[in-house]
Design a protein around this motif. Structure first.
Motif, mmCIF file in Angstrom:
data_model
loop_
_atom_site.group_PDB
_atom_site.id
_atom_site.type_symbol
_atom_site.label_atom_id
_atom_site.label_comp_id
_atom_site.label_asym_id
_atom_site.label_seq_id
_atom_site.Cartn_x
_atom_site.Cartn_y
_atom_site.Cartn_z
ATOM 1 N N GLY A 1 0.833 -1.198 0.000
ATOM 2 C CA GLY A 1 0.000 0.000 0.000
ATOM 3 C C GLY A 1 0.864 1.243 0.000
ATOM 4 N N ALA A 2 0.210 2.378 -0.029
ATOM 5 C CA ALA A 2 0.933 3.638 -0.145
ATOM 6 C C ALA A 2 0.866 4.491 1.117
ATOM 7 C CB ALA A 2 0.382 4.435 -1.336
ATOM 8 N N VAL A 3 0.286 3.984 2.207
ATOM 9 C CA VAL A 3 0.072 4.815 3.385
ATOM 10 C C VAL A 3 1.300 4.792 4.293
ATOM 11 C CG1 VAL A 3 -1.363 5.182 5.423
ATOM 12 C CG2 VAL A 3 -2.403 4.415 3.290
ATOM 13 N N SER A 4 1.948 5.921 4.401
ATOM 14 C CA SER A 4 3.040 6.159 5.353
ATOM 15 C C SER A 4 3.115 7.669 5.530
ATOM 16 C CB SER A 4 4.368 5.600 4.832
ATOM 17 O OG SER A 4 4.785 6.314 3.685
ATOM 18 N N GLN A 5 3.744 8.128 6.601
ATOM 19 C CA GLN A 5 3.886 9.578 6.782
ATOM 20 C C GLN A 5 4.998 9.880 7.766
ATOM 21 O OE1 GLN A 5 0.063 10.897 8.235
ATOM 22 N NE2 GLN A 5 0.569 10.488 10.352
ATOM 23 N N ARG A 6 5.612 11.034 7.575
ATOM 24 C CA ARG A 6 6.583 11.543 8.533
ATOM 25 C C ARG A 6 5.813 12.163 9.696
ATOM 26 N NH1 ARG A 6 8.448 16.610 4.695
ATOM 27 N NH2 ARG A 6 6.334 17.383 4.406
ATOM 28 N N ALA A 7 6.436 12.224 10.857
ATOM 29 C CA ALA A 7 5.825 12.896 11.998
ATOM 30 C C ALA A 7 5.906 14.396 11.760
ATOM 31 C CB ALA A 7 6.538 12.528 13.292
ATOM 32 N N THR A 8 4.879 15.127 12.200
ATOM 33 C CA THR A 8 4.851 16.575 12.029
ATOM 34 C C THR A 8 4.536 17.232 13.366
ATOM 35 O OG1 THR A 8 4.024 16.287 9.774
ATOM 36 C CG2 THR A 8 3.819 18.482 10.735
ATOM 37 N N PHE A 9 5.339 18.223 13.720
ATOM 38 C CA PHE A 9 5.124 19.033 14.915
ATOM 39 C C PHE A 9 5.166 20.490 14.479
ATOM 40 C CE2 PHE A 9 7.071 15.114 16.232
ATOM 41 C CZ PHE A 9 6.474 14.790 17.449
ATOM 42 N N SER B 1 16.065 4.470 13.394
ATOM 43 C CA SER B 1 16.922 5.636 13.584
ATOM 44 C C SER B 1 16.159 6.843 13.079
ATOM 45 C CB SER B 1 18.224 5.487 12.795
ATOM 46 O OG SER B 1 18.904 4.335 13.212
ATOM 47 N N LEU B 2 16.076 7.893 13.908
ATOM 48 C CA LEU B 2 15.273 9.066 13.570
ATOM 49 C C LEU B 2 16.097 10.154 12.904
ATOM 50 C CD1 LEU B 2 13.207 9.329 16.865
ATOM 51 C CD2 LEU B 2 12.597 8.170 14.740
ATOM 52 N N VAL B 3 15.459 10.887 12.000
ATOM 53 C CA VAL B 3 16.054 12.043 11.323
ATOM 54 C C VAL B 3 15.067 13.191 11.473
ATOM 55 C CG1 VAL B 3 16.820 12.980 9.112
ATOM 56 C CG2 VAL B 3 17.251 10.580 9.672
ATOM 57 N N ARG B 4 15.566 14.383 11.811
ATOM 58 C CA ARG B 4 14.715 15.552 11.999
ATOM 59 C C ARG B 4 14.977 16.594 10.927
ATOM 60 N NH1 ARG B 4 17.913 13.622 15.457
ATOM 61 N NH2 ARG B 4 19.013 15.511 15.838
ATOM 62 N N ALA B 5 13.916 17.307 10.541
ATOM 63 C CA ALA B 5 14.030 18.407 9.583
ATOM 64 C C ALA B 5 13.042 19.478 10.004
ATOM 65 C CB ALA B 5 13.717 17.927 8.165
ATOM 66 N N ALA B 6 13.215 20.698 9.515
ATOM 67 C CA ALA B 6 12.305 21.786 9.880
ATOM 68 C C ALA B 6 12.116 22.735 8.719
ATOM 69 C CB ALA B 6 12.849 22.563 11.078
ATOM 70 N N THR B 7 10.943 23.374 8.692
ATOM 71 C CA THR B 7 10.702 24.500 7.793
ATOM 72 C C THR B 7 10.273 25.664 8.638
ATOM 73 O OG1 THR B 7 8.382 23.957 7.446
ATOM 74 C CG2 THR B 7 9.949 23.024 5.884
ATOM 75 N N THR B 8 10.617 26.859 8.216
ATOM 76 C CA THR B 8 10.197 28.046 8.940
ATOM 77 C C THR B 8 9.015 28.675 8.214
ATOM 78 O OG1 THR B 8 11.651 29.508 7.705
ATOM 79 C CG2 THR B 8 12.575 28.471 9.680
ATOM 80 N N SER B 9 8.389 29.651 8.854
ATOM 81 C CA SER B 9 7.256 30.328 8.230
ATOM 82 C C SER B 9 7.667 31.004 6.929
ATOM 83 C CB SER B 9 6.634 31.337 9.201
ATOM 84 O OG SER B 9 7.631 32.203 9.704
ATOM 85 N N LEU C 1 16.723 28.677 14.756
ATOM 86 C CA LEU C 1 15.726 29.049 13.757
ATOM 87 C C LEU C 1 15.150 30.413 14.096
ATOM 88 C CD1 LEU C 1 13.856 25.641 13.506
ATOM 89 C CD2 LEU C 1 15.454 26.592 11.860
ATOM 90 N N PRO C 2 14.702 31.170 13.100
ATOM 91 C CA PRO C 2 14.130 32.488 13.381
ATOM 92 C C PRO C 2 12.785 32.375 14.090
ATOM 93 C CG PRO C 2 13.844 31.930 11.079
ATOM 94 C CD PRO C 2 14.688 30.848 11.684
ATOM 95 N N SER C 3 12.306 33.501 14.645
ATOM 96 C CA SER C 3 11.028 33.497 15.347
ATOM 97 C C SER C 3 9.877 33.335 14.362
ATOM 98 C CB SER C 3 10.865 34.793 16.145
ATOM 99 O OG SER C 3 10.857 35.890 15.260
ATOM 100 N N GLY C 4 8.702 33.008 14.890
ATOM 101 C CA GLY C 4 7.511 32.787 14.074
ATOM 102 C C GLY C 4 7.010 31.372 14.260
ATOM 103 N N VAL C 5 6.402 30.821 13.217
ATOM 104 C CA VAL C 5 5.892 29.448 13.262
ATOM 105 C C VAL C 5 6.846 28.551 12.489
ATOM 106 C CG1 VAL C 5 4.000 27.919 12.604
ATOM 107 C CG2 VAL C 5 3.503 30.227 13.451
ATOM 108 N N GLN C 6 7.276 27.484 13.129
ATOM 109 C CA GLN C 6 8.133 26.505 12.482
ATOM 110 C C GLN C 6 7.410 25.166 12.452
ATOM 111 O OE1 GLN C 6 9.406 28.351 15.162
ATOM 112 N NE2 GLN C 6 10.331 29.834 13.792
ATOM 113 N N THR C 7 7.639 24.410 11.384
ATOM 114 C CA THR C 7 7.111 23.057 11.281
ATOM 115 C C THR C 7 8.291 22.109 11.314
ATOM 116 O OG1 THR C 7 5.255 23.832 9.951
ATOM 117 C CG2 THR C 7 5.722 21.471 9.892
#
Length: 183
Positions: free
Chosen positions: A89-97, A128-136, A148-154
């Motif tokens: 199947g195709a169902v998988s996802q990364r964790a999102t915070f 083994s976990l890998v982390r990534a982030a995006t900023t606003s 990371l700069p201020s604001g909303v980060q994912t």
């Protein structure tokens, strides 16, 4: 005085008078109303907060006679497999915070691995976990104590799951902790 004009004109005026009378009669009939309720929801968080949006899910996997791995990319969310592990199947996802607040320093508490245990016992796997982030403002960065700069980060968490040869079937789960330190 009567209605003057041709027979066609008189007939048209009569139809108009009948239509006006019917419209007036309809205006007196109450309209039927149908009601349905909806729900509006929200969550309010304090500044300098961290909220889990989605869990890390490696999806459904078939194990084979040789060991293999399943990887969920932290940046793209794409899943890939190696060796005796086959994606079903195709169902998988990364964790999102998501985090809000001032300048952030992100770290993962403890080891960057998680043990997944089979419900009912009788089997484990490690990831083994890998982390990534995006900023606003956009852009993606792999993390390891990054400012990371201020604001909303994912924040996204992916990883590589080690699947044993002929891994026992069942539902496996484990927990990890993500901590954001605000400066």
């Amino acid at each position: 005085m009567g209605i003057r004009g041709t027979n066609q004109q008189r007939a048209a005026l009569r139809r108009l008078a009948i239509a006006a009378a019917a419209a007036g009669a309809l205006a007196c009939i109450p309209a039927h109303a149908a009601n349905q309720t909806g729900t509006a929801t929200t969550v309010i968080v304090r500044p300098n907060s961290l909220v889990k949006v989605d869990d890390l899910d490696f999806g459904t996997i078939a194990s084979g006679p040789t060991a293999g791995t399943v990887t969920v990319n932290a940046v793209t969310g794409a899943r890939s497999t190696t060796g005796g592990a086959t994606a079903v199947g195709a169902v998988s996802q990364r964790a999102t915070f998501q985090g809000t607040g001032g300048i952030l320093l992100i770290t993962v508490i403890g080891d960057t691995s998680v043990t997944l245990t089979r419900a009912g016992g009788g089997g484990t796997m490690t990831a083994s976990l890998v982390r990534a982030a995006t900023t606003s403002g956009g852009g993606v960065a792999l993390l390891g104590g990054t400012l990371l700069p201020s604001g909303v980060q994912t924040y996204y968490v992916g990883g590589t799951l080690n699947v044993g040869a002929n891994q026992a079937p069942g539902d496996y789960s484990g927990t990890f902790q993500l901590t954001v330190n605000y400066l």
